[in-house]
Design a protein around this motif. Structure first.
Motif, short mmCIF file in Angstrom:
data_model
loop_
_atom_site.label_atom_id
_atom_site.label_comp_id
_atom_site.label_asym_id
_atom_site.label_seq_id
_atom_site.Cartn_x
_atom_site.Cartn_y
_atom_site.Cartn_z
N ALA A 129 -11.95 6.82 -10.92
CA ALA A 129 -10.63 6.37 -10.65
C ALA A 129 -10.64 6.14 -9.25
CB ALA A 129 -9.51 7.21 -11.24
N ASP A 130 -10.96 7.42 -8.65
CA ASP A 130 -10.65 7.47 -6.98
C ASP A 130 -11.43 6.55 -6.57
OD1 ASP A 130 -9.22 9.60 -7.30
OD2 ASP A 130 -10.51 10.85 -6.37
N GLU A 131 -12.84 6.16 -6.96
CA GLU A 131 -13.73 5.02 -6.21
C GLU A 131 -13.28 3.68 -6.56
OE1 GLU A 131 -17.58 5.64 -7.73
OE2 GLU A 131 -18.03 3.39 -7.08
N ARG A 132 -12.38 3.29 -7.75
CA ARG A 132 -11.85 2.03 -7.83
C ARG A 132 -10.66 2.18 -6.90
NH1 ARG A 132 -9.81 0.76 -13.91
NH2 ARG A 132 -12.01 0.65 -14.27
N ALA A 133 -9.83 3.02 -7.10
CA ALA A 133 -8.59 2.99 -6.07
C ALA A 133 -9.01 2.62 -4.47
CB ALA A 133 -7.83 4.24 -6.63
N MET A 134 -9.84 3.40 -4.07
CA MET A 134 -10.11 3.37 -2.73
C MET A 134 -10.77 1.88 -2.38
SD MET A 134 -9.03 6.00 -1.32
CE MET A 134 -9.58 5.55 0.30
N ALA A 135 -11.36 1.40 -3.21
CA ALA A 135 -11.77 -0.21 -2.91
C ALA A 135 -10.48 -1.04 -2.93
CB ALA A 135 -12.83 -0.54 -4.10
N LEU A 136 -9.73 -0.72 -3.83
CA LEU A 136 -8.46 -1.66 -4.14
C LEU A 136 -7.51 -1.40 -2.78
CD1 LEU A 136 -7.81 -1.52 -7.70
CD2 LEU A 136 -8.53 -3.48 -6.26
N LEU A 137 -7.55 -0.06 -2.25
CA LEU A 137 -6.48 0.15 -1.17
C LEU A 137 -7.16 -0.26 0.06
CD1 LEU A 137 -5.26 3.94 -2.11
CD2 LEU A 137 -4.03 2.07 -1.85
N GLU A 138 -8.45 -0.25 0.24
CA GLU A 138 -9.06 -0.91 1.35
C GLU A 138 -8.72 -2.26 1.03
OE1 GLU A 138 -11.08 0.46 4.04
OE2 GLU A 138 -11.91 1.78 2.40
N LYS A 139 -8.77 -3.03 0.21
CA LYS A 139 -8.59 -4.57 -0.07
C LYS A 139 -7.15 -4.90 0.38
CE LYS A 139 -9.14 -6.62 -4.23
NZ LYS A 139 -10.02 -7.53 -4.39
N VAL A 140 -6.21 -4.00 0.03
CA VAL A 140 -4.54 -4.31 0.63
C VAL A 140 -4.54 -3.58 1.87
CG1 VAL A 140 -3.92 -4.41 -1.72
CG2 VAL A 140 -3.74 -2.33 -0.69
N GLY A 141 -5.38 -3.06 2.65
CA GLY A 141 -5.11 -2.43 3.84
C GLY A 141 -4.37 -1.05 4.05
N MET A 142 -4.48 -0.46 2.95
CA MET A 142 -3.66 0.77 2.78
C MET A 142 -4.57 2.16 2.61
SD MET A 142 -0.36 0.19 3.09
CE MET A 142 0.09 1.89 2.50
N ALA A 143 -6.00 1.84 2.89
CA ALA A 143 -6.83 3.07 2.36
C ALA A 143 -6.52 4.31 3.31
CB ALA A 143 -8.22 2.79 2.62
N ASP A 144 -6.07 4.28 4.66
CA ASP A 144 -5.83 5.09 5.33
C ASP A 144 -4.57 5.97 5.07
OD1 ASP A 144 -4.57 2.78 6.21
OD2 ASP A 144 -4.15 3.53 8.28
N LYS A 145 -3.65 5.44 4.28
CA LYS A 145 -2.49 5.89 3.89
C LYS A 145 -2.47 6.70 2.60
CE LYS A 145 0.61 4.09 7.04
NZ LYS A 145 -0.48 3.75 8.20
N ARG A 146 -3.94 6.80 2.40
CA ARG A 146 -3.84 7.47 0.82
C ARG A 146 -3.42 8.59 0.13
NH1 ARG A 146 -8.70 7.70 3.43
NH2 ARG A 146 -9.37 9.79 3.67
N GLU A 147 -3.15 9.50 1.47
CA GLU A 147 -2.56 10.83 1.01
C GLU A 147 -0.94 10.94 1.42
OE1 GLU A 147 -4.10 12.76 -0.48
OE2 GLU A 147 -6.28 12.13 -0.08
N GLN A 148 -0.62 9.77 1.88
CA GLN A 148 0.98 9.83 2.25
C GLN A 148 1.67 9.44 0.83
OE1 GLN A 148 2.52 7.79 5.40
NE2 GLN A 148 0.52 8.06 6.49
N TYR A 149 3.02 9.65 1.01
CA TYR A 149 4.12 9.46 -0.26
C TYR A 149 4.78 8.28 0.07
CZ TYR A 149 2.55 13.98 -2.53
OH TYR A 149 1.80 14.59 -3.29
N PRO A 150 5.29 7.74 -1.18
CA PRO A 150 5.88 6.35 -0.84
C PRO A 150 7.05 6.55 -0.11
CG PRO A 150 5.38 6.82 -3.26
CD PRO A 150 4.89 8.13 -2.56
N TYR A 151 7.85 7.85 0.23
CA TYR A 151 9.11 7.47 1.00
C TYR A 151 8.69 7.35 2.55
CZ TYR A 151 8.35 12.42 2.45
OH TYR A 151 7.97 13.57 3.14
N THR A 152 7.52 7.73 2.71
CA THR A 152 7.05 7.70 4.15
C THR A 152 6.62 6.13 4.66
OG1 THR A 152 4.55 8.14 3.53
CG2 THR A 152 6.20 9.95 4.25
N LEU A 153 6.46 5.19 3.62
CA LEU A 153 5.99 3.77 3.83
C LEU A 153 6.96 3.06 4.00
CD1 LEU A 153 3.54 3.59 0.90
CD2 LEU A 153 2.91 4.43 3.20
N SER A 154 6.82 2.02 4.77
CA SER A 154 7.56 0.56 4.70
C SER A 154 7.42 -0.02 3.62
CB SER A 154 7.00 -0.13 6.20
OG SER A 154 6.07 -0.96 5.40
N GLY A 155 8.64 -1.01 3.48
CA GLY A 155 8.70 -1.84 2.08
C GLY A 155 7.29 -2.63 1.97
#
Ligand SMILES: Nc1ncnc2c1ncn2[C@@H]1O[C@H](COP(=O)(O)OP(=O)(O)O)[C@@H](O)[C@H]1O
Ligand SMILES: [Mg+2]
Lengths: 255, 213
Positions: free
Chosen positions: A125-151
């Motif tokens: 699951a991690d491998e699949r998720a990281m590939a997708l987060l890479e695709k949407v440009g959010m891989a570097d934010k993987r450890e963050q919690y939603p409240y820290t993110l912009s809309g």
């Protein structure tokens, strides 16, 4: 033999408290197609989308996902919770308000369903998720919690979360309507990439230019009735009805 | 106060702690189960549980303790004092906890539920993985608050002869003829227990506020 439609909606009707919100709606979405649903506020766009994955139960009509009926089992009885969950897993949904799970990090938002619904191991699951987060440009934010993110960042995570289930069809309900104008582009960019990769998508949006650019088919809902269904160039350049012409003048003033 | 008096006091504190502790542990879980049953709105059961909650919340603890201790034998059950005390405290705290859990359920975001169902979770997976971890955190301040109420109300079990932290002060002063020191010492011990809970509550509130965003 013709290909089975990714989504097939036949004679769908739905009322809330006696008011008919969808009236005899029929629509086919072919695999790989992008269909945009337009219409003014309150015309039933969200309800139509939410019927497709049975978040709302239609009063009449049937809906098939890749040939299989959702909500009603072969015996004609309502589907069990488990059957329904199985059907819904084949559809990804992206909401206007993101609806991320605030107690989970970005990565865990994306891996939650693959692990606990599909039964993937954490590593897979991690491998699949990281590939997708890479695709949407959010891989570097993987450890963050939603409240820290912009809309815009939240919405990109929400898209990755839906994609992680490898759905047959993606449903988007006004994915950029809750965003500050400067953040709209980053989300539309992701959706555009998906359309190029051949994802099947049904998109409710008020972004006219975008709908025109990505859609294979545009559907216009007016008071719960589909009054136009056509190719985007036809729809935007040659609307058949006055209703659509007026709508386009208001939404997309001539440039 | 000599060392034997302190020994008695510590024993009393221990009695208060373990009897309250067991009641709290059962009460938190039972409160959750009752809240779940209430949210499910099963006819008759829903009303019965509603009556239980109203009664248990309206009845003074002392009355409840006496009632349990005195009615059990008439129904052919012989309760040891400690067990009677635990049952009474549990009945009381469960009712308050059920309401705390229930309000957390009712206030929980519909959007998160839709995201979970839309992605293919069954209602059970949704409950376990998405809802429960969050309502546990948001309920914690209220639950901890109720825990300290329970501990402060726990001297009620002295009426049936349980020698808790309050009752033990009588015993000590019966020997020393000086009631003030043991009572002051007991007060300090109560404050220690409660301040531990208050500290836990702060921690819980800080976590909860992060989820609210
Ligand atoms: N759960 C509901 N209960 C009652 N009425 C609803 C509900 N959801 C939508 N409606 C009503 O149905 C109509 C269509 O709503 P919706 O599908 O959200 O429109 P759109 O997405 O096009 O703005 C509106 O009049 C709305 O108030
Ligand atoms: Mg809508």
């Amino acid at each position: 033999m013709p290909e089975t439609a990714a989504v097939s909606i036949r004679n769908l009707s739905k009322s809330f408290d006696g008011t008919e919100v969808l009236r005899d709606v029929s629509l086919e979405v072919q695999p790989g197609e992008v269909v945009s649903i337009l219409g003014s506020s309150g015309s039933g766009k969200s309800t139509l989308l939410r019927c497709i994955n049975w978040l709302e139960q239609p009063d009449r009509g049937d809906i098939r996902i890749a040939g299989d009926r959702i909500g009603v089992s072969d015996t004609g009885k309502p589907m069990s919770r488990r059957e329904l969950a199985g059907m819904r897993a084949r559809l990804g949904m992206v909401f206007q308000g993101f609806n991320l799970w605030p107690h989970l990090s970005v990565l865990r938002n994306v891996t939650e369903a693959p692990i606990h619904v599909q039964g993937l191991s954490k590593a897979e699951a991690d491998e699949r998720a990281m590939a997708l987060l890479e695709k949407v440009g959010m891989a570097d934010k993987r450890e963050q919690y939603p409240y820290t993110l912009s809309g815009g960042q939240k919405q990109r995570v929400a898209i990755a979360r839906a994609l992680a289930m490898q759905p047959k069809v993606m449903l988007f309900d006004e994915p950029t309507s809750a965003l500050d104008p400067e953040l709209v582009g980053e989300v539309l960019g992701v959706i555009k990439d998906l359309s190029k990769e051949g994802y099947t998508m049904v998109l409710v949006t008020h972004e006219m230019e975008f709908a025109r650019a990505v859609s294979d088919q545009v559907v216009f809902l007016d008071k719960g009735i589909i009054i136009e269904k056509s190719h985007p160039s036809e729809f935007f350049e040659n609307p058949k009805t006055d209703r659509v012409r007026r709508f386009l003048e208001l939404e997309a003033p001539a440039v | 106060m000599d060392s034997s008096a302190w020994g008695l006091l510590i024993q009393g504190a221990w009695t208060t702690l373990w009897i309250s502790g067991i009641s709290i542990a059962i009460g938190v879980v039972m409160g959750l189960l009752i809240a779940l049953l209430r949210v499910a709105k099963i006819p008759v059961l829903h009303q019965l549980l509603g009556v239980y909650i109203s009664l248990a919340r309206a009845t003074p603890l002392v009355t409840l303790v006496l009632f349990i201790f005195l009615t059990a034998p008439t129904m052919g059950v012989n309760l040891n004092r400690n067990v009677a005390g635990i049952i009474a405290l549990t009945l009381n705290t469960t009712a308050f906890n059920a309401e705390i859990w229930r309000s957390a359920f009712n206030n929980f975001s519909k959007e998160q539920r839709e995201a979970a169902l839309a992605i293919g979770m069954t209602p059970w997976v949704y409950f376990r993985r998405i809802m429960l971890p969050q309502i546990t955190i948001t309920s914690l301040p209220g639950l901890v608050n109720e825990m300290s109420f329970l501990i402060k109300g726990s001297p009620a079990i002295a009426v049936i002869g349980v020698v808790d932290l309050t009752r033990v002060t009588n015993r000590i002063s019966a020997v020393t003829y000086d009631p003030l020191p043991p009572i002051l010492a007991a007060a300090v011990l109560y404050m220690l227990i409660i301040s531990l809970l208050v500290w836990l509550q702060r921690l819980a509130e800080r976590k909860a506020s992060r989820l609210a965003v």
